[in-house]
Design an enzyme around this catalytic site. Structure first.
Site, PDB file in Angstrom:
ATOM      1  N   ARG A 136     -10.818   5.721   8.865  1.00 18.62           N
ATOM      2  CA  ARG A 136      -9.783   5.120   8.014  1.00 18.62           C
ATOM      3  C   ARG A 136      -8.854   4.260   8.863  1.00 18.62           C
ATOM      4  O   ARG A 136      -8.567   4.614  10.009  1.00 18.62           O
ATOM      5  CB  ARG A 136      -8.968   6.202   7.292  1.00 18.62           C
ATOM      6  CG  ARG A 136      -9.783   7.122   6.403  1.00 18.62           C
ATOM      7  CD  ARG A 136      -8.864   8.018   5.582  1.00 18.62           C
ATOM      8  NE  ARG A 136      -8.037   8.849   6.436  1.00 18.62           N
ATOM      9  CZ  ARG A 136      -8.137  10.180   6.509  1.00 18.62           C
ATOM     10  NH1 ARG A 136      -9.061  10.801   5.806  1.00 18.62           N
ATOM     11  NH2 ARG A 136      -7.341  10.886   7.288  1.00 18.62           N
TER      12      ARG A 136
ATOM     13  N   TYR B 240       0.834  -1.204   0.000  1.00 11.88           N
ATOM     14  CA  TYR B 240       0.000   0.000   0.000  1.00 11.88           C
ATOM     15  C   TYR B 240       0.873   1.261   0.000  1.00 11.88           C
ATOM     16  O   TYR B 240       0.649   2.194  -0.782  1.00 11.88           O
ATOM     17  CB  TYR B 240      -0.933   0.019   1.221  1.00 11.88           C
ATOM     18  CG  TYR B 240      -1.653   1.340   1.368  1.00 11.88           C
ATOM     19  CD1 TYR B 240      -2.734   1.655   0.547  1.00 11.88           C
ATOM     20  CD2 TYR B 240      -1.226   2.288   2.311  1.00 11.88           C
ATOM     21  CE1 TYR B 240      -3.382   2.882   0.663  1.00 11.88           C
ATOM     22  CE2 TYR B 240      -1.869   3.510   2.428  1.00 11.88           C
ATOM     23  CZ  TYR B 240      -2.940   3.801   1.600  1.00 11.88           C
ATOM     24  OH  TYR B 240      -3.560   5.030   1.706  1.00 11.88           O
TER      25      TYR B 240
ATOM     26  N   ARG C  30       1.871   8.405  12.889  1.00 13.82           N
ATOM     27  CA  ARG C  30       1.525   9.638  13.603  1.00 13.82           C
ATOM     28  C   ARG C  30       0.020   9.924  13.574  1.00 13.82           C
ATOM     29  O   ARG C  30      -0.551  10.424  14.540  1.00 13.82           O
ATOM     30  CB  ARG C  30       2.273  10.813  12.964  1.00 13.82           C
ATOM     31  CG  ARG C  30       2.018  12.169  13.604  1.00 13.82           C
ATOM     32  CD  ARG C  30       2.409  13.285  12.660  1.00 13.82           C
ATOM     33  NE  ARG C  30       1.639  13.217  11.421  1.00 13.82           N
ATOM     34  CZ  ARG C  30       1.990  13.818  10.293  1.00 13.82           C
ATOM     35  NH1 ARG C  30       3.110  14.511  10.221  1.00 13.82           N
ATOM     36  NH2 ARG C  30       1.232  13.711   9.207  1.00 13.82           N
TER      37      ARG C  30
END
Length: 423
Positions: free
Chosen positions: A234, A177, A224
């Site tokens: 998400r 990804y 982060r």
């Protein structure tokens, strides 16, 4: 003084080098790193493209404009094309049966002078609504640049479509990804650097190192942004890792799970650190100063961000950011490979000092830090760049006490340049 100024003053007194470098940056130091180009020297189409660049990402606009020669325009167009592609991917109002073919075919729109998309609801929709201007300037680039941008756009569109309905499961899929959304950017930029002849052919040919440049930045952002991504529904942390610490990824944000959450965080940071040796090797090959600055600044911001996140419960409670003065210091310092090695050494040492003996990943973290140390042993004056004389410290503290409000204004003014990891 009220509470807010006092808090600001306390932060500056703890880091007097921030005061010095914020002033140095604002008083003209930024011109050496990010000189502006004259808009009047550009044609109408390019001027519009740079306006869109400033509107969608001021920090990228600043560093792109510092690149030399025709490479500057090629990278500007590359950024806007990928921003348009990303805007389609992010737009939840576009149904999958429309979005997937658009992502697959987006590279072909670069050669269709009239193509544009007027139905987006995203904040950056202007790059889709006025895509004819961007595609025209794309077609005005040399063919060698066009070929790189089109190829990367094609591969990225296919990758984005693949992960639309697919969650990141294994660590291998995490790498895949990150390759699609960031590694390909690193590969494309590297090929543009070599195509411009500002850098040697090997920079564009060694896709493994270029991919690592992108993966290090993307993994840092994903680590982060845990809480922000959770709040927006998400999930980008790999299930293979987080499932060892919680039943659901969202459970890591629960106070009762904070110890396990931090262990999961530390494991992912350890994973990301494995890219640092590749980053240092990549940067050591660069010859052009503007390309070096462009590549090095995000990388040193990333290592500073990981050091701030490591073993930090705040990742699961709010936002972890590096200080603006710290970011400016990194930008001013990261102008050669020895300086970057010293910066990397400093921040991995900071991580090393925070490794809990009970952390399940502690041995792996120590091992990867040892490999980074071996490549970045301090041997230059930069290694001790944070040592200041008592006289300087006293002057800096006095300056902070007398001019906190002025410096606050400076801090805000520089924010557009120093937000690390901006998309």
């Amino acid at each position: 003084m009220s509470a807010a100024p006092m808090e600001l003053l306390r932060k500056w007194l703890g880091h007097p080098e921030d005061i010095y470098n914020l002033l140095r940056f604002k008083m003209g130091g930024y011109r050496a790193i990010m000189p502006r180009i004259d808009p009047d020297s550009l044609g109408c189409g390019l001027r519009t493209c740079y306006r869109y660049l400033n509107q969608t990402s001021r920090s990228f606009a600043a560093v792109i404009q510092a690149l030399d020669g025709e490479l500057r325009h090629a990278v500007c167009i590359f950024y806007l094309v990928l921003r348009a592609l990303d805007t389609i991917e992010d737009d939840m109002s576009i149904s999958l049966d429309i979005k997937v073919p658009m992502l697959h075919e987006f590279h072909s729109y670069l050669y269709q002078p009239e193509w544009k998309y007027m139905e987006s609801k995203e904040k950056d929709r202007q790059v889709l609504e006025d895509f004819p201007t961007i595609s025209m300037e794309f077609r005005n680039l040399s063919k060698v640049y066009q070929d790189v941008i089109s190829d990367i756009c094609h591969k990225m569109g296919i990758g984005m479509a693949e992960f639309l309905e697919k969650k990141v499961d294994s660590q291998h899929e995490w790498d895949k990804y990150c390759h699609y959304v960031a590694g390909l950017v690193g590969i494309g930029l590297s090929r543009l650097f070599s195509a411009s002849e500002l850098e040697d052919p090997i920079v564009g040919q060694d896709t493994e190192l270029a991919n690592s440049m992108g993966l290090f930045l993307q993994k840092t952002n994903i680590i982060r942004d845990y809480l922000e991504d959770q709040l927006e529904g998400r999930e980008f942390w790999p299930r293979e890792v987080w499932s060892r610490y919680a039943k659901k990824l969202s459970d890591l944000a629960k106070p009762e799970n904070i110890d396990m959450a931090v262990q999961c965080l530390n494991e992912l940071i350890t994973n990301a650190l494995h890219h640092v040796p590749d980053v240092l090797t990549y940067l050591s090959r660069l010859k052009n100063q503007s390309v070096f600055n462009f590549c090095a600044i995000p990388q040193v911001m990333a290592i500073a961000t990981l050091a701030a996140c490591y073993n930090n419960k705040q990742v699961f409670r709010g936002v972890v950011k590096i200080r603006k003065g710290q970011a400016v210091t990194l930008m001013m310092d990261a102008t050669n490979i020895q300086a970057v090695k010293a910066i990397m050494y400093q921040y991995v040492e900071e991580i090393y000092q925070k490794i809990p003996s009970t952390d399940p990943s502690s041995n792996k973290t120590q091992q990867v830090i040892a490999s980074i140390r071996a490549m970045s042993l301090p041997g230059s004056p930069m290694a001790s760049r944070h040592h200041y004389s008592p006289i300087y410290l006293s002057c800096a503290m006095l300056l902070a006490a007398l001019s906190w409000q002025y410096l606050s204004t400076i801090s805000k003014a520089t924010e557009e340049y120093v937000q690390a990891g901006e998309n």
